[in-house]
Structures are given as C-alpha cells and as structure tokens.
Write an enzyme that holds these catalytic residues in place. Structure first.
Site, PDB file in Angstrom:
ATOM      1  CG  ASN A  98      34.597 -42.027  -5.485  1.00  0.00           C
ATOM      2  OD1 ASN A  98      35.354 -42.126  -6.450  1.00  0.00           O
ATOM      3  ND2 ASN A  98      33.436 -41.397  -5.563  1.00  0.00           N
ATOM      4  CE  LYS A 150      33.969 -37.851  -4.736  1.00  0.00           C
ATOM      5  NZ  LYS A 150      33.076 -36.793  -4.255  1.00  0.00           N
ATOM      6  CG  HIS A 183      29.288 -40.562  -6.827  1.00  0.00           C
ATOM      7  ND1 HIS A 183      29.241 -39.196  -6.927  1.00  0.00           N
ATOM      8  CD2 HIS A 183      29.930 -40.837  -5.658  1.00  0.00           C
ATOM      9  CE1 HIS A 183      29.848 -38.668  -5.859  1.00  0.00           C
ATOM     10  NE2 HIS A 183      30.275 -39.641  -5.081  1.00  0.00           N
ATOM     11  CD  GLU A 230      31.266 -36.169  -7.310  1.00  0.00           C
ATOM     12  OE1 GLU A 230      32.091 -36.965  -7.811  1.00  0.00           O
ATOM     13  OE2 GLU A 230      31.397 -35.672  -6.174  1.00  0.00           O
ATOM     14  CD  GLU A 259      28.719 -40.900  -1.517  1.00  0.00           C
ATOM     15  OE1 GLU A 259      29.798 -41.013  -0.932  1.00  0.00           O
ATOM     16  OE2 GLU A 259      28.625 -40.533  -2.705  1.00  0.00           O
ATOM     17  N   GLY A 310      32.009 -33.362  -0.173  1.00  0.00           N
ATOM     18  CA  GLY A 310      33.073 -32.398  -0.472  1.00  0.00           C
ATOM     19  C   GLY A 310      32.849 -31.032   0.155  1.00  0.00           C
ATOM     20  CB  SER A 324      32.260 -34.231   4.809  1.00  0.00           C
ATOM     21  OG  SER A 324      32.105 -33.346   3.710  1.00  0.00           O
TER      22      SER A 324
HETATM   23  P1  13P Z   1      33.899 -36.534   0.288  1.00  0.00           P
HETATM   24  O1  13P Z   1      34.290 -37.606   1.286  1.00  0.00           O
HETATM   25  O2  13P Z   1      35.042 -35.835  -0.322  1.00  0.00           O
HETATM   26  O3  13P Z   1      32.855 -35.627   0.867  1.00  0.00           O
HETATM   27  O4  13P Z   1      33.176 -37.302  -0.927  1.00  0.00           O
HETATM   28  C1  13P Z   1      32.179 -38.211  -0.664  1.00  0.00           C
HETATM   29  C2  13P Z   1      31.906 -38.972  -1.906  1.00  0.00           C
HETATM   30  O5  13P Z   1      31.335 -38.445  -2.843  1.00  0.00           O
HETATM   31  C3  13P Z   1      32.367 -40.369  -1.976  1.00  0.00           C
HETATM   32  O6  13P Z   1      31.800 -41.026  -3.053  1.00  0.00           O
END
Ligand code: 13P
Length: 244
Positions: free
Chosen positions: A9, A11, A95, A97, A166, A172, A208
C-alpha cells in the site's frame, strides 16, 4: 487452500520517476509462483503507469480505495469499474486511515467491498483496533464488528474477498504486533469467516511489516501474508517480505 498474498500500500507516495524504478525492479525480480501473489496498490493517477510496467509479468496492481457507487455525481471519487479498466485486480477498502480521516463507517466499508466486487475487483477489507480499544480489552469486539459488517454486505460473495488485520497502533509506528498477538486476532477472524462459509479467504497482517519480521509472522497458522505500507516503497524490503 488459501493463497499467500503480499500487498503493498503505497498510500499517498510516489511520483512518475520513482515509481518507474520501483515497478521495474518488481517486474524483473518477481516471477510467477504457484498460489503466491504480489500486489502493489498505487495512487489512482498511477494506475496506467502500473499497468504499462507490470502487465507482462507476475506482479498485480490495485487501488487504495473505491467509491461505494458505480458512477454519477460524486466529485473526486473513483469507481471500481474505472480502476478495473486499467487492469487493476484489487481494491483496499476500509483502511484505518480512511475510517479515521474520512469518517468511513462499517456500513460504508461494507458497501465499498460490495462495489469493488461488482466492478470486478477483489476487495482487501481492513479491520483493526486502536491502542485505546486494545488497552481496554475491546480488540475482539471491534474486529468482530468490523468483519461482520463486510460479511453482511457481501453474503455468499465473502469467499471472494481478502481480509487484512491492521492494528492501528502498529501502523507506521515501527511497533509490530507480536506473531502471537496477531495470530490470536487472525484465529478469531478465521472462525467468523468460516461460520459465514468463507473460511478459505486469505487473512493478511498489516502494521510495520519489514523484511526482518515477515517470516515470523508468516509462520503463524492463520496469517496468509501481509499488507505493507512503508516497506513497500523500498524494492529490496518489499521483495524480502514477498519471499519470506
Ligand atoms: P506500515 O507498514 O507503514 O506500518 O503501514 C501499514 C499499512 O497501513 C498498510 O496498509
């Protein structure tokens, strides 16, 4: 038999020049493997670039969100069918976010999963608890509610979905759930999916994930792969995860 799947992803990261390098590395180094899939979910403007770079190889591509609608007066939205026209195969929906920053509710996430399927894409439906929810012992209740909303929206088509766990506190932050913590939630998700006749869907872990921790996570019986954020922007890290 469940597919093993690693989904990147990106982002809201990337640019034509950087994407070209990353996509070329993935295309040249990832070859077709039985029941193992590698996917990159790029920002929508780069779907055409992903299609051009990847269409002759084994790496697949997807989007990070879709509209719950098929077409119409929804300014700024992208329909699943539009993404599918660019050879796209997967759509992340729900997601954390999107839930947190864009107010997406369980109902909207279910509707987006259904819209993805209707448009020809495989939804990667995300669930996960916040740190506050984990600390007050609400993890199971939260992820059960979130996955049940998708099961309810998709019905028998749930078996064509992918689920990603997740934990929000692991995204992150560099703080990964331990393999045992993740497995406990995956087992719960698996039992709810099985009760809905979808026990064979791939359940991915995200938060992560790196080259150094992927193998331990993938050794767990109910972890079928990963949804990878930051590390998916680095070809070496992402390929290390994919090969783990
Ligand atoms: P990270 O791998 O940067 O922690 O992000 C995870 C994520 O949100 C994947 O959709």
């Amino acid at each position: 038999m469940r597919d093993k799947l690693v989904v990147g992803n990106w982002k809201m990261n990337g640019g034509l020049a950087a994407n070209a390098k990353l996509l070329a590395r993935l295309a040249s180094e990832w070859t077709h493997r039985e029941r193992r899939k590698l996917v990159v979910c790029v920002p929508a403007p780069y779907l055409g670039q992903a299609q051009a770079a990847l269409s002759s190889g084994a790496v697949m591509w997807g989007v990070q969100d879709v509209s719950e609608h098929a077409s119409g007066a929804y300014t700024g939205e992208v329909a699943a069918g539009m993404a599918a026209e660019f050879g796209c195969r997967y759509a992340i929906v729900g997601h954390s976010e999107r839930r947190r920053l864009h107010g997406e509710t369980d109902r909207v996430v279910g509707a987006k999963a259904a819209a993805a399927l209707a448009g020809g894409l495989v939804p990667v439906a995300c669930v996960g608890e916040t740190l506050d929810e984990r600390e007050r012992g609400a993890t199971e209740e939260v992820v059960a509610r979130q996955v049940d909303a998708v099961i309810e929206a998709l019905g028998a088509a749930m078996c064509r979905c992918v689920v990603a766990y997740e934990p929000v506190w692991a995204i992150g932050t560099g703080r990964t759930a331990s393999p045992e913590q993740a497995q406990a939630v995956h087992a719960l998700l698996r039992s709810r999916l099985a009760a809905a006749g979808a026990g064979d869907v791939s359940v991915l872990y995200g938060g992560s994930v790196k080259g150094s921790n992927a193998a331990a996570l993938f050794a767990m019986p109910d972890i079928d792969g990963a949804l990878v954020g930051g590390a998916s922007l680095d070809a070496d890290e992402f390929l290390t995860i994919a090969r783990a």
